[in-house]
Design a protein around this motif. Structure first.
Motif, PDB file in Angstrom:
ATOM      1  N   ASN A  68       0.658  -1.232  -0.210  1.00 54.48           N
ATOM      2  CA  ASN A  68       0.143  -0.099   0.069  1.00 54.48           C
ATOM      3  C   ASN A  68       0.586   1.252  -0.251  1.00 54.48           C
ATOM      4  OD1 ASN A  68      -2.311  -1.319   0.264  1.00 54.48           O
ATOM      5  ND2 ASN A  68      -2.159  -1.108   2.056  1.00 54.48           N
ATOM      6  N   MET A  69       1.596   1.534   0.479  1.00 51.71           N
ATOM      7  CA  MET A  69       2.860   2.514   0.670  1.00 51.71           C
ATOM      8  C   MET A  69       3.106   2.730  -0.339  1.00 51.71           C
ATOM      9  SD  MET A  69       4.299   1.882   4.570  1.00 51.71           S
ATOM     10  CE  MET A  69       5.583   3.240   3.872  1.00 51.71           C
ATOM     11  N   LEU A  76      -0.603   6.202  -6.790  1.00 54.79           N
ATOM     12  CA  LEU A  76      -2.102   5.609  -6.597  1.00 54.79           C
ATOM     13  C   LEU A  76      -2.933   5.814  -5.644  1.00 54.79           C
ATOM     14  CD1 LEU A  76      -1.307   2.553  -9.004  1.00 54.79           C
ATOM     15  CD2 LEU A  76      -2.618   4.405  -9.362  1.00 54.79           C
ATOM     16  N   ARG A  77      -3.756   5.373  -5.192  1.00 53.84           N
ATOM     17  CA  ARG A  77      -4.548   5.049  -3.716  1.00 53.84           C
ATOM     18  C   ARG A  77      -5.086   4.715  -3.663  1.00 53.84           C
ATOM     19  NH1 ARG A  77      -1.466   8.249  -2.274  1.00 53.84           N
ATOM     20  NH2 ARG A  77      -1.501  10.169  -2.548  1.00 53.84           N
ATOM     21  N   VAL A  78      -5.222   3.665  -2.566  1.00 50.75           N
ATOM     22  CA  VAL A  78      -5.720   2.194  -2.472  1.00 50.75           C
ATOM     23  C   VAL A  78      -6.825   2.495  -1.212  1.00 50.75           C
ATOM     24  CG1 VAL A  78      -5.066  -0.142  -1.115  1.00 50.75           C
ATOM     25  CG2 VAL A  78      -3.441   1.202  -2.863  1.00 50.75           C
TER      26      VAL A  78
END
Length: 85
Positions: A68-69, A76-78
Motif C-alpha cells: 500500500n505504501m 495510486l490510492r488504495v
C-alpha cells in the motif's frame, strides 16, 4: 454427467434451514481448493495467506502495508474492501 458447479452447490443451500453448510463445505475444501477470494474468513482485515511470501505470523500484514505504501508513493490510492459474511 455432473454439471453442477461449485457456485451452484453453494447457492443451493438454504440460508435459514441449512445455516452454516456453505461454511462447512468451504472449510472441508480449504486444503484442496484455494478459493478464499482473497480474504481469510477467520482473520478478518488481513489478506489471505496465499498472497504473502510467508502466510504464518505477521508477514502478510507487513507485506500488505508495504504494498500500500509503495502504491501511494507512485500516486495510486488504495481502498481496502472488507467483506463480512
Amino acid at each position: 454427467s455432473q454439471t453442477m458447479t461449485l457456485g451452484d452447490l453453494f447457492a443451493s443451500y438454504d440460508p435459514i434451514s441449512q445455516a452454516g453448510k456453505a461454511q462447512e463445505l468451504a472449510e472441508a475444501m480449504r486444503g484442496v481448493d484455494q478459493f478464499n477470494w482473497g480474504y481469510d474468513p477467520y482473520h478478518f482485515n488481513v489478506p489471505e495467506g496465499s498472497y504473502s511470501s510467508n502466510p504464518e505470523g505477521v508477514t502478510r500484514i507487513k507485506e500488505m502495508r508495504a504494498m500500500n505504501m509503495a502504491l501511494h508513493q507512485v500516486g495510486l490510492r488504495v481502498a481496502l474492501d472488507v467483506v463480512y459474511n
